[in-house]
Scaffold this motif. Sequence first.
Motif, PDB file in Angstrom:
ATOM      1  N   THR A 103       5.788   5.141  45.873  1.00 59.71           N
ATOM      2  CA  THR A 103       4.543   4.643  46.457  1.00 59.71           C
ATOM      3  C   THR A 103       4.309   5.172  47.875  1.00 59.71           C
ATOM      4  O   THR A 103       3.299   4.814  48.490  1.00 59.71           O
ATOM      5  CB  THR A 103       4.535   3.101  46.498  1.00 59.71           C
ATOM      6  N   VAL A 106       0.746   6.285  48.951  1.00 60.47           N
ATOM      7  CA  VAL A 106      -0.245   5.850  47.963  1.00 60.47           C
ATOM      8  C   VAL A 106      -1.316   4.965  48.605  1.00 60.47           C
ATOM      9  O   VAL A 106      -2.499   5.039  48.229  1.00 60.47           O
ATOM     10  CB  VAL A 106       0.447   5.125  46.789  1.00 60.47           C
ATOM     11  N   MET A 107      -0.941   4.146  49.577  1.00 57.51           N
ATOM     12  CA  MET A 107      -1.956   3.309  50.235  1.00 57.51           C
ATOM     13  C   MET A 107      -3.074   4.167  50.806  1.00 57.51           C
ATOM     14  O   MET A 107      -4.253   3.803  50.721  1.00 57.51           O
ATOM     15  CB  MET A 107      -1.319   2.476  51.350  1.00 57.51           C
ATOM     16  N   VAL A 110      -5.363   5.387  47.991  1.00 54.68           N
ATOM     17  CA  VAL A 110      -6.251   4.330  47.526  1.00 54.68           C
ATOM     18  C   VAL A 110      -7.342   4.060  48.562  1.00 54.68           C
ATOM     19  O   VAL A 110      -8.517   3.842  48.217  1.00 54.68           O
ATOM     20  CB  VAL A 110      -5.452   3.045  47.218  1.00 54.68           C
ATOM     21  N   ASN A 129       3.157  -1.158  51.047  1.00 53.91           N
ATOM     22  CA  ASN A 129       3.082   0.012  50.177  1.00 53.91           C
ATOM     23  C   ASN A 129       3.697  -0.227  48.802  1.00 53.91           C
ATOM     24  O   ASN A 129       3.465   0.550  47.876  1.00 53.91           O
ATOM     25  CB  ASN A 129       3.748   1.229  50.840  1.00 53.91           C
ATOM     26  N   TYR A 134      -0.490  -0.599  44.311  1.00 52.72           N
ATOM     27  CA  TYR A 134      -0.097   0.770  44.647  1.00 52.72           C
ATOM     28  C   TYR A 134       0.962   1.293  43.684  1.00 52.72           C
ATOM     29  O   TYR A 134       0.996   2.486  43.376  1.00 52.72           O
ATOM     30  CB  TYR A 134       0.389   0.826  46.093  1.00 52.72           C
ATOM     31  N   TYR A 137      -1.003   2.384  40.715  1.00 44.84           N
ATOM     32  CA  TYR A 137      -1.757   3.604  41.034  1.00 44.84           C
ATOM     33  C   TYR A 137      -0.845   4.825  40.945  1.00 44.84           C
ATOM     34  O   TYR A 137      -1.280   5.911  40.525  1.00 44.84           O
ATOM     35  CB  TYR A 137      -2.358   3.490  42.431  1.00 44.84           C
TER      36      TYR A 137
END
Length: 486
Positions: A103, A106-107, A110, A129, A134, A137
Amino acid sequence: MSNHIAVDIGASSGRLVLGTIKDGTLRLDELHRFSNGFTERDGSCFWDIDHLFEQIIIGLQKAKAQGITRCTLGIDTWAVDYVLLDESGGRLQEVYAYRDSRTNGVMEKVAAVISPEKVYAKTGIQQLNFNTLYQLYAHDSAELARADKIVMVPDYLYYRLSGRLINEATNASTMQMLNLQTREFDEELLALLGLRREQFAALTEPGEVLGMISADLEQQHDLPECELVVAATHDTASAVLGVPLQEGRSAAYISSGTWSLLGAELNTPLNNEQAMAANYTNEWGAFGTYRFLKNIMGLWLIQEVRRLDGGRHSFAELAELAAGAESFRSLIPCDHPRFLNPANMIDEIRSACAESGQPVPQAPGELARCIFDSLALSYRSYLEELEALTGTGFDVLQIVGGGANNALLNQLTADMIGREVLAGPTEATAIGNLAVQLIQAGEVADIREARALIGSSFAITSYQPRPVPQLQEVLQRWDELNAALG
């Protein structure tokens, strides 16, 4: 006398605890304890979910061997991690651990699609995170599409015991996918992940009865007749239920374990811009409440130091060594991402101290003192934030969970916050789990009565604040250390 069993599983260990009321007192008896932890394989971190299920069975066998033939049973675990099931109920993959690095970044990805402000307005959940949003995702989209159901870890364990699929609300709220207004999965966030509402079971509240444990399991393993009651399956939600009632006093809490969760129980969510800026979360609690709290790195730091030191010292011995070390010699910003899952926690702490021009802790006692001093200062900072956000001045800080045993840290916390700290009960998570079962069974009327019972059943230790002569100098160093990190 009725028997109630709490299955309480944390990131490092699990236990089955028997709860009974005798002579107006709630009694606990540990039936079974086992280790837990994630393993790394092919560059990823996974939980051994089958091991956890096997340990529940072993614990129930021990209960039967002690003469317990009938009981209720509730389960709580940590949050955010999930299980993908196919149409036959089989797992599609092993269960990723939230400390897995997949992750990372990933934040930000997004945020390029939907703003963090919008997500917080919808969910009230802090930006971390490893939140399920996340994790999903980052998950392989083709595998997600094949999933018939997506459940959280305790939901899966209930399923293995009963055959019933649920998404328990207190744990589901940590996914950062539930809408505070509709109290359902948010359609826009589901679309972001390419998921459908029907891939999740109905949201289930604590106190619902799932029925009896599978007859096949009961016969195959010679288990008691267990009525499965849905606990507040997020361990923090159960721990908050286990906080004793403080009549006439305004109390904040810390659920102190691998993580330290500092917050207050609210009747309505607080998801304004200020709360978001401070990264406070509004996780759903039992009985219509919200856990407005901050995640702090917690005792994970000392757990890793002990592990890397070969387990030569118990946690009590490390606290004793720390008590003999110089206070406030070296400090670390506990919540910096570098301490989430470093390759070597001891090296990371030493590097952080060297980089900030502080003495580098060498001996185990120095390392432990660095951690405890830093945690106490973190608690002070976040309690001040909590008071500012809620507009409430708290008379007392109640510490529950394993950290309630750490007299040094509790006293340091009282000294730093300048008010009373009440420590205990240690087994608040299991107790909160049992409280839901007791309410469902009609042995106590409601959570207020349950908390009064808890307060009269378990020893609570008071720590009064002591003067710290170098306090202003320490606070200035602490502020400068955190400011240097932006």
